[in-house]
Design an enzyme around this catalytic site. Structure first.
Site, short mmCIF file in Angstrom:
data_model
loop_
_atom_site.label_atom_id
_atom_site.label_comp_id
_atom_site.label_asym_id
_atom_site.label_seq_id
_atom_site.Cartn_x
_atom_site.Cartn_y
_atom_site.Cartn_z
N ARG A 62 75.38 127.15 108.92
CA ARG A 62 75.61 127.77 110.22
C ARG A 62 76.99 127.42 110.79
O ARG A 62 77.62 128.23 111.47
CB ARG A 62 74.51 127.33 111.19
CG ARG A 62 74.56 128.02 112.53
CD ARG A 62 73.30 127.71 113.33
NE ARG A 62 73.26 128.42 114.60
CZ ARG A 62 73.10 127.81 115.76
NH1 ARG A 62 72.93 126.51 115.83
NH2 ARG A 62 73.07 128.52 116.88
N HIS A 66 79.76 129.91 112.65
CA HIS A 66 80.26 129.68 114.00
C HIS A 66 81.75 129.36 114.02
O HIS A 66 82.42 129.55 115.04
CB HIS A 66 79.45 128.59 114.70
CG HIS A 66 78.11 129.07 115.16
ND1 HIS A 66 77.47 128.58 116.28
CD2 HIS A 66 77.28 130.01 114.65
CE1 HIS A 66 76.30 129.20 116.44
NE2 HIS A 66 76.17 130.06 115.45
N ASN A 94 76.69 127.01 120.86
CA ASN A 94 76.82 125.75 120.11
C ASN A 94 76.14 124.56 120.78
O ASN A 94 75.62 123.66 120.10
CB ASN A 94 78.31 125.41 119.94
CG ASN A 94 79.03 126.41 119.05
OD1 ASN A 94 78.42 127.02 118.17
ND2 ASN A 94 80.33 126.58 119.28
N HIS A 193 69.00 133.08 107.74
CA HIS A 193 67.84 132.56 108.48
C HIS A 193 66.62 132.37 107.57
O HIS A 193 65.53 132.09 108.05
CB HIS A 193 67.51 133.46 109.67
CG HIS A 193 68.51 133.36 110.79
ND1 HIS A 193 68.43 134.10 111.95
CD2 HIS A 193 69.63 132.60 110.92
CE1 HIS A 193 69.45 133.80 112.74
NE2 HIS A 193 70.20 132.90 112.14
C1 HEM Z 1 72.80 138.20 113.72
C2 HEM Z 1 73.34 137.33 114.49
C3 HEM Z 1 72.81 135.93 114.61
C4 HEM Z 1 72.18 135.40 115.69
C5 HEM Z 1 71.87 136.09 117.00
C6 HEM Z 1 71.85 134.04 115.34
C7 HEM Z 1 71.22 133.15 116.19
C8 HEM Z 1 70.74 131.91 115.82
C9 HEM Z 1 69.98 131.04 116.66
C10 HEM Z 1 69.64 131.32 118.12
C11 HEM Z 1 69.64 129.96 115.93
C12 HEM Z 1 68.82 128.76 116.40
C13 HEM Z 1 69.70 127.83 117.18
C14 HEM Z 1 68.94 126.79 117.96
O1 HEM Z 1 67.89 127.10 118.51
O2 HEM Z 1 69.44 125.65 118.05
C15 HEM Z 1 70.18 130.13 114.62
C16 HEM Z 1 70.05 129.24 113.59
C17 HEM Z 1 70.66 129.39 112.36
N1 HEM Z 1 71.57 130.37 112.02
FE1 HEM Z 1 71.88 132.08 113.01
N2 HEM Z 1 72.28 133.77 114.08
C18 HEM Z 1 72.88 134.90 113.59
C19 HEM Z 1 73.50 135.02 112.36
C20 HEM Z 1 73.65 134.00 111.45
C21 HEM Z 1 74.52 134.04 110.30
C22 HEM Z 1 75.45 135.20 109.95
C23 HEM Z 1 74.39 132.85 109.65
C24 HEM Z 1 75.08 132.34 108.42
C25 HEM Z 1 75.61 133.10 107.49
C26 HEM Z 1 73.40 132.07 110.39
C27 HEM Z 1 72.91 130.86 110.02
C28 HEM Z 1 71.96 130.15 110.73
C29 HEM Z 1 71.26 129.00 110.19
C30 HEM Z 1 71.36 128.47 108.78
C31 HEM Z 1 70.46 128.50 111.24
C32 HEM Z 1 69.57 127.26 111.20
C33 HEM Z 1 70.43 126.05 111.56
C34 HEM Z 1 69.71 124.71 111.57
O3 HEM Z 1 68.56 124.59 111.20
O4 HEM Z 1 70.38 123.74 112.01
N3 HEM Z 1 73.01 132.80 111.48
N4 HEM Z 1 70.87 131.33 114.58
#
Ligand code: HEM
Ligand SMILES: *[C@@H]1O[C@H](CO)[C@@H](O)[C@H](O)[C@H]1NC(C)=O
Ligand SMILES: *[C@@H]1O[C@H](CO)[C@@H](O)[C@H](O)[C@H]1NC(C)=O
Length: 321
Positions: A62, A66, A94, A193
């Protein structure tokens, strides 16, 4: 005569230099001579971090997203706030959410030991993201390198460019399009995800207010994510409810059964949306998802890098030299 030839020569050199910097390309062999053990050095630290904390690979993956969405893949996300400098870590997408900076420090330390002052923090994030995906059983791709580190960061850029989970499909499409990424690439990328966790505060509205969610998932998630804002905000749930530490295509199958955790996830499959058919395709074709994801990660890694003499090679990823 002599002076006009000198002038011609000087402007020719300037023209060449500007062509070199405007067209500077990332390349998979960028550090082949300057840091031959780079890949093994990064991989061993990522492997040890993920073996200690299974979620860490997701968090590292992630970070690359970002970083790249804010002024390009330039390590800007890694800069700490100081009394005279505002970084991106407290931006809405973030704050209380991104993690893994200590692991990035450990990787940078190991890399500096192997080849001092050569490898950028921006490139370390790119390699780390690939390694994390591979460790979880996902696709391998050759990582393009040669990015340099920014001497700036943008909190407002992070606020404005990284989409929130409350976004609808058209907002998501336009935020990816603003970074040169197509709708198809967006759907592939959000397949990230398939690993990792989200906080209650990120999915509360979806499990209480949205209609487009499987009833049993909503009930199950409500038990550990109270309706009242401020209570249980940081309670975690897996983004992929079956296999949150395996990089597979179950995430897409979940979307088809209305079991996306985030509002934004479920926007990719609504029953009548423009991305429904691609989600369906990825749900039954894991190799197409794997190939498209790898290609889209490479494309995301190409977002306006600093190259040539731009920026710097940070010694410490948390601060400018
Ligand atoms: C479509 C747009 C996206 C939105 C709206 C989004 C939003 C989010 C949100 C809200 C979380 C949880 C954060 C939290 O509650 O602390 C999350 C987690 C995550 N996102 Fe996304 N995301 C998007 C696209 C992406 C992309 C493009 C990637 C990587 C290529 C990505 C990788 C991840 C990963 C791996 C997690 C889990 C992180 C962890 O467990 O620490 N996301 N995302
Ligand atoms: C970023 O967003 C947060 C929350 O909406 C807000 O408090 C902050 O002022 C914003 N900062 C900038 C520079 O846009
Ligand atoms: C999507 O959200 C944006 C911003 O909140 C809003 O302006 C737009 O009308 C919404 N579009 C649809 C189709 O709901």
């Amino acid at each position: 005569m002599a002076s006009s030839s000198t002038m011609f020569h000087a402007s020719f050199v300037i023209a060449l230099l500007s062509i070199a910097s405007a067209n500077a390309q990332l390349s998979t062999t960028f550090y082949s001579y300057s840091c031959p053990n780079l890949f093994s050095t990064v991989k061993s630290v990522v492997e040890s971090a993920v073996s200690q904390d299974k979620r860490m690979g997701a968090s590292l993956l992630r970070l690359f997203f970002h970083d790249c969405f804010v002024n390009g893949c330039d390590g800007s996300l890694l800069l700490d706030d100081t009394s005279s400098f505002t970084g991106e870590k407290t931006a809405t997408p973030n704050k209380n959410s991104v993690r893994g900076f200590d692991v990035v420090d450990r990787i940078k330390c190991a890399v500096e030991k192997a080849c001092p002052n050569v490898v950028s923090c921006a490139d370390i994030l790119a390699i780390t993201a690939r390694d994390a995906v591979v460790i979880y059983g996902g696709p391998y791709w050759e990582v393009k390198l040669g990015r340099r580190d920014s001497r700036t960061a943008s909190l407002s850029g992070a606020n404005g460019s990284i989409p929130p989970a409350t976004s609808n499909l058209s907002t998501l499409i336009s935020k990816f399009s603003a970074k040169g990424l197509s709708t198809q690439e967006m759907v592939a990328l959000v397949g990230a995800h398939t690993v990792g966790q989200a906080r209650c505060t990120s999915f509360r509205d979806h499990i209480y207010d949205d209609a487009n969610i499987d009833g049993s998932l909503a009930t199950a998630r409500r038990s550990d994510c109270p309706r009242t804002q401020g209570s249980g905000d940081d309670n975690l749930a897996p983004l992929d409810l079956q296999t949150p530490t395996t990089f597979d295509n179950y995430y897409f199958g979940n979307l088809v059964s209305r079991k996306g955790l985030l509002h934004s996830d479920q926007q990719m499959f609504s029953g009548a949306g423009s991305t429904d058919s691609l989600v369906r395709t990825y749900s039954y074709d894991p190799s197409k998802f794997a190939a498209d994801f790898a290609a889209a990660m490479t494309k995301m890694g190409d977002i306006s890098p600093l190259t040539g003499y731009q920026g710097e090679i940070r010694k410490n990823c948390r601060k400018i030299n």
